[in-house]
Write a protein that holds these residues in place. Structure first.
Motif: not given
Length: 480
Positions: A256-274, A287-297
């Motif tokens: 859309x105005x922004x572009x977002x890539x979405x994938x689904x995971x069973x648990x969040x992965x909250x580390x420095x690399x991500x 019972x489900x989490x999402x991982x989402x990129x950010x491409x605002x333009x």
């Protein structure tokens, strides 16, 4: 039975009405116009948005039997929020997600918390667009407004409140506030205290919950006679996920105005690399989490160029279709950071640019370079996602207005070196919201959406052209 999905987006408010067999019975779109505030910044008026919402709903049902409408749900952009006073009135304009007025407040927070500390709680990196910083900005610059805030509603929650009188939100929108702890699925008291607020957020539920019925006075305004249930929706890109049936090696690309890539995971992965790679995470369902990129333009780049070159009248989108011609070759590289840089290496203050312009270049060259630049950034995001997730993405499922441009999608497929499955649907987020409404009636709609597959076949010339320009793109963005 009819089910209505409403989508409140950055540039438009849209609706899709479907029946129990997933047949689209009507669609309607109106502009979501901004106004200028006292600082000459673009904002939304809550009252005008509410008027537009009612107009969209009424027009959606104009040629249908209104008595058949049984439920509606709402999809909306995230971050943009509405402060409400104790009397239930909106008390300030809605600051858009791409507004950067709260950059000073970001520096304040960084003195108290690190990016990683925030990420481990919220799945979000520190960014001025999150409501946390809107509240800090209001506290500093509009304290008379800040003191009156009784509730803070995401824009989709505001629509539900106006329809039903209920204060509720879903996990996905709560996850975009930077005050919701996604580990425990609760508002985080420490972050709220740092923001200077306490109990101003609505109760949080899983999408698909029955909120209430449309209020009688609103029913009358909309010309409705029979009761209509309002079903809790979600963040727009997550509503689009409802259509895609993602497999393990697939990812949703919502354009859309922004572009977002979405994938689904069973648990969040909250580390420095991500965190370092700029991937936001949040709660999708219980019972489900999402991982989402950010491409605002992404789509914003197309609209920006169209506005720039349209003088006496708007240049048609057909001219932009021509610009995606695969035979066009030039040396121009477009850096798509008009609204700052997103994933990876998020930096809101980054600016966009054209590199290697020459006197012989024309509008078609500029259009093609924008399509290429957006596609190079998309490829970079996908490469990073594969690296951190340790997966191979073989197929990208695409929704959104931009995917109607098949020539551009061919370019995108060739540059990314991945297969694209384009879902043949104009209003994916509104359609996803309609499906959420239908599921509340135990109607498990098997969507009749057709799709087109775009394969990434490359001749040697095209392969060299895109690979060399991608290498140059990667070298150039290091300077931004």
């Amino acid at each position: 039975m009819l089910f209505l999905g409403l989508d409140i987006g950055t540039t438009h408010i849209k609706s899709v009405v479907i029946d129990e067999n997933a047949n689209i019975r009507s669609t309607y779109v109106l502009s979501n116009n901004t106004i200028l505030d006292s600082s000459n910044e673009k904002v939304y008026s809550p009252e005008k948005i509410w008027v537009t919402i009612k107009e969209v709903i009424k027009h959606s049902l104009k040629d249908l039997n209104k008595d058949d409408l049984v439920a509606l749900s709402v999809s909306s952009m995230a971050e943009a929020g509405v402060p409400i006073d104790a009397a239930g009135n909106s008390i300030y304009n809605i600051i858009p997600w791409n507004d950067v007025r709260a950059l000073e407040e970001v520096e304040f927070v960084k003195k108290h918390l690190s990016n990683l500390e925030v990420y481990k709680k919220t799945g979000l990196r520190i960014h001025s667009k999150h409501p946390f910083f809107r509240l800090k900005w209001l506290q500093k610059h509009e304290n008379h407004v800040f003191k009156r805030i009784n509730k803070w509603l995401s824009i989709g929650d505001y629509a539900i409140y106006k329809l039903t009188g209920e204060y509720v939100t879903d996990y996905s929108l709560a996850s975009r506030t930077m005050m919701f702890n996604i580990n425990y699925k609760k508002w985080d008291k420490d972050l709220m205290e740092l923001a200077g607020v306490s109990d101003i957020f609505p109760k949080v539920y899983e999408m698909g919950m029955e909120v209430s019925y449309i209020k009688k006075e609103i029913m009358h305004e909309l010309g409705l006679k029979n009761p209509v249930k309002v079903i809790l929706g979600a963040h727009d890109h997550l509503c689009a996920v409802m259509l895609s049936d993602l497999k393990g090696d697939e990812i949703l690309d919502s354009m859309g105005t922004s572009e977002v890539f979405v994938s689904l995971t069973k648990n969040p992965i909250l580390n420095a690399k991500f965190l370092d790679n700029g991937f936001n995470q949040g709660v999708f369902k219980d019972n489900e989490y999402y991982l989402m990129s950010s491409f605002p333009s992404s789509g914003a780049s197309i609209e920006w160029l169209r506005n720039i070159v349209s003088i006496n009248e708007k240049i048609s989108y057909k001219d932009f279709l021509k610009g995606a011609d695969e035979t066009i070759r030039n040396s121009i590289i477009y850096i798509p950071y008009l609204n700052g840089r997103g994933t990876p290496k998020v930096e809101p203050s980054c600016k966009g640019s054209f590199i290697n312009l020459s006197y012989g270049d024309n509008l078609q060259d500029l259009i093609k370079s924008i399509y290429e630049g957006i596609s190079y950034q998309s490829k970079l995001i996908l490469n990073c996602l594969e690296e951190v997730m340790k997966i191979k993405i073989n197929k990208i499922k695409i929704v959104g207005g931009s995917c109607k441009n098949i020539e551009w999608m061919k370019t995108k497929s060739k540059i990314s070196n991945r297969t694209m499955e384009i879902l043949d649907l104009e209003e994916a987020c509104a359609f996803g919201a309609a499906i959420i409404a239908a599921k509340a009636y135990n109607i498990n709609i098997k969507s009749q959406i057709t799709s087109k597959t775009v394969e990434c076949f490359l001749d040697e010339e095209s392969k060299n052209y895109y690979e060399n320009k991608f290498k140059e793109y990667l070298n150039l963005i290091k300077l931004f």
